[in-house]
Design a protein around this motif. Structure first.
Motif, PDB file in Angstrom:
ATOM      1  N   ASP A 137       0.815  -1.211   0.000  1.00  0.00           N
ATOM      2  CA  ASP A 137       0.000   0.000   0.000  1.00  0.00           C
ATOM      3  C   ASP A 137       0.855   1.270   0.000  1.00  0.00           C
ATOM      4  O   ASP A 137       0.510   2.267  -0.643  1.00  0.00           O
ATOM      5  N   VAL A 138       1.976   1.240   0.737  1.00  0.00           N
ATOM      6  CA  VAL A 138       2.861   2.400   0.745  1.00  0.00           C
ATOM      7  C   VAL A 138       3.435   2.628  -0.651  1.00  0.00           C
ATOM      8  O   VAL A 138       3.459   3.756  -1.160  1.00  0.00           O
ATOM      9  N   TYR A 139       3.881   1.569  -1.286  1.00  0.00           N
ATOM     10  CA  TYR A 139       4.435   1.700  -2.635  1.00  0.00           C
ATOM     11  C   TYR A 139       3.368   2.176  -3.616  1.00  0.00           C
ATOM     12  O   TYR A 139       3.660   2.970  -4.526  1.00  0.00           O
ATOM     13  N   LEU A 140       2.146   1.708  -3.444  1.00  0.00           N
ATOM     14  CA  LEU A 140       1.075   2.125  -4.343  1.00  0.00           C
ATOM     15  C   LEU A 140       0.762   3.607  -4.163  1.00  0.00           C
ATOM     16  O   LEU A 140       0.646   4.356  -5.138  1.00  0.00           O
ATOM     17  N   ARG A 141       0.639   4.039  -2.929  1.00  0.00           N
ATOM     18  CA  ARG A 141       0.294   5.443  -2.670  1.00  0.00           C
ATOM     19  C   ARG A 141       1.385   6.389  -3.163  1.00  0.00           C
ATOM     20  O   ARG A 141       1.103   7.464  -3.680  1.00  0.00           O
ATOM     21  N   ASN A 147      12.952  -0.436  -4.524  1.00  0.00           N
ATOM     22  CA  ASN A 147      14.059   0.266  -3.892  1.00  0.00           C
ATOM     23  C   ASN A 147      15.303  -0.635  -3.906  1.00  0.00           C
ATOM     24  O   ASN A 147      15.316  -1.686  -3.265  1.00  0.00           O
ATOM     25  N   PRO A 148      16.359  -0.255  -4.626  1.00  0.00           N
ATOM     26  CA  PRO A 148      17.569  -1.089  -4.647  1.00  0.00           C
ATOM     27  C   PRO A 148      18.150  -1.343  -3.258  1.00  0.00           C
ATOM     28  O   PRO A 148      18.753  -2.393  -3.024  1.00  0.00           O
ATOM     29  N   ALA A 175      10.474  -6.956 -11.847  1.00  0.00           N
ATOM     30  CA  ALA A 175       9.999  -7.213 -13.209  1.00  0.00           C
ATOM     31  C   ALA A 175       9.119  -6.075 -13.695  1.00  0.00           C
ATOM     32  O   ALA A 175       9.211  -5.643 -14.854  1.00  0.00           O
ATOM     33  N   TRP A 176       8.267  -5.569 -12.803  1.00  0.00           N
ATOM     34  CA  TRP A 176       7.374  -4.464 -13.183  1.00  0.00           C
ATOM     35  C   TRP A 176       8.167  -3.179 -13.412  1.00  0.00           C
ATOM     36  O   TRP A 176       7.923  -2.440 -14.362  1.00  0.00           O
ATOM     37  N   THR A 177       9.145  -2.916 -12.567  1.00  0.00           N
ATOM     38  CA  THR A 177       9.967  -1.722 -12.709  1.00  0.00           C
ATOM     39  C   THR A 177      10.749  -1.738 -14.019  1.00  0.00           C
ATOM     40  O   THR A 177      10.747  -0.764 -14.779  1.00  0.00           O
ATOM     41  N   SER A 183      15.065   4.699 -15.514  1.00  0.00           N
ATOM     42  CA  SER A 183      16.292   5.459 -15.758  1.00  0.00           C
ATOM     43  C   SER A 183      17.471   4.513 -15.938  1.00  0.00           C
ATOM     44  O   SER A 183      17.470   3.367 -15.465  1.00  0.00           O
ATOM     45  N   THR A 184      18.488   5.011 -16.620  1.00  0.00           N
ATOM     46  CA  THR A 184      19.708   4.220 -16.801  1.00  0.00           C
ATOM     47  C   THR A 184      20.339   3.889 -15.462  1.00  0.00           C
ATOM     48  O   THR A 184      20.844   2.780 -15.243  1.00  0.00           O
ATOM     49  N   GLU A 185      20.294   4.851 -14.540  1.00  0.00           N
ATOM     50  CA  GLU A 185      20.860   4.628 -13.202  1.00  0.00           C
ATOM     51  C   GLU A 185      20.154   3.483 -12.491  1.00  0.00           C
ATOM     52  O   GLU A 185      20.804   2.614 -11.901  1.00  0.00           O
ATOM     53  N   MET A 186      18.817   3.465 -12.539  1.00  0.00           N
ATOM     54  CA  MET A 186      18.060   2.392 -11.894  1.00  0.00           C
ATOM     55  C   MET A 186      18.346   1.057 -12.567  1.00  0.00           C
ATOM     56  O   MET A 186      18.566   0.040 -11.904  1.00  0.00           O
TER      57      MET A 186
END
Length: 308
Positions: A137-141, A147-148, A175-177, A183-186
């Motif tokens: 829920d936190v990630y959704l909101r 988070n790496p 997989a979703w990210t 970003s290239t960094e991510m």
């Protein structure tokens, strides 16, 4: 399902009814010894707490006797969530609301992660699942990508059995990210972690392969979305995960109702009941509704990688 390291199911039913001595436990948590009060009967079935209560001192304050237990290695903010759940058996929506208002969602995120792991150690599966729901829920909101730092923490510092459900969700979130605009960094950060953690790469590969076999698109299927049912129509499966996809009982509940939808009896509270009071996210009108690994393996079996 593997038991938590402090689980002890052999405690007799007479344990709660035969308690002698103070009825309240004062927990002194963290280096600053922040105080939390809990009813002793809520903790008596748990070996972790029972061992500490048996060795604890008793002190009197204003005529009331308390068992005093020190937990210096636990975080007070995490333990506040633990105490709330033990007393109320409700979800953590109020804490998420407050964190959004105070701009402290990142801090709450880590408290929920550690609560999930603490509950796994204690074999409190309902609490473990409730914390997992709150992380989603936190990630959704906040509409966060994975988070790496969370990947690094889980795959370097956490027991693979205790973090099994969290690892499963991390893999799906990765997989979703990577399936979206990233970003290239991510992208480079996650690739480095694939190289650093072979288990992470193996679990990710198994997940994406199974997704492809079922015809689902990783960039559409968002692990933040906890749909309000385990029995989904095809179009729903494209965009979110079943209500119990990341719960401890996922392998047994099938398409049935989540056992946490049933209320606990307020007269018989127990830290080991696989149910808690129905939350708003359990009800049908909610928009999104809100097996442990083998001891010989550090990776999630491919059969346990949730794609639907």
């Amino acid at each position: 399902m593997q038991r938590g390291r402090f689980a002890d199911r052999r405690a007799s039913a007479n344990t709660l009814s035969s308690l002698a001595g103070p009825a309240t436990v004062k927990m002194l948590v963290g280096k600053d010894k922040q105080e939390f009060l809990l009813a002793r009967k809520l903790l008596a079935s748990c070996q972790f707490f029972r061992q500490r209560m048996d060795a604890a001192r008793v002190e009197f304050e204003k005529g009331q006797a308390h068992i005093v237990v020190a937990l210096e290695d636990q975080c007070p903010d995490m333990f506040e969530l633990f105490t709330y759940w033990m007393n109320e058996r409700r979800n953590f929506d109020r804490f998420i609301d407050a964190a959004e208002a105070d701009h402290t969602c990142k801090e709450l995120h880590w408290d929920l992660v550690n609560l999930h792991l603490f509950a796994a150690q204690l074999d409190m599966s309902a609490l473990q699942d409730c914390a997992m729901d709150a992380i989603q829920d936190v990630y959704l909101r906040r509409n966060w990508d994975i988070n790496p730092k969370l990947i690094n923490y889980v795959y370097t510092s956490c027991d693979p059995q205790e973090s099994c459900r969290l690892r499963k969700w991390i893999v799906a979130m990765t997989a979703w990210t990577l399936g979206g605009v990233v970003s290239t960094e991510m992208s480079n950060s996650i690739q480095r972690q694939f190289d650093q953690f072979p288990d992470f790469w193996a679990e990710y590969h198994g997940h994406t392969r199974k997704m492809a076999q079922t015809g689902l698109e990783g960039h559409f299927k968002n692990p933040q979305l906890r749909l309000p049912s385990n029995n989904l129509r095809n179009e729903e499966r494209q965009f979110g995960f079943r209500q119990c996809s990341f719960h401890t009982h996922r392998s047994t509940v099938g398409q049935g109702r989540c056992p946490h939808a049933a209320s606990l009896s307020p007269l018989v509270p127990s830290p080991y009941t696989d149910g808690y009071f129905e939350s708003d996210s359990d009800r049908g009108e909610s928009r999104f509704g809100s097996r442990m690994v083998s001891p010989s393996s550090d990776t999630i079996p491919e059969s346990d990688l949730e794609t639907s």
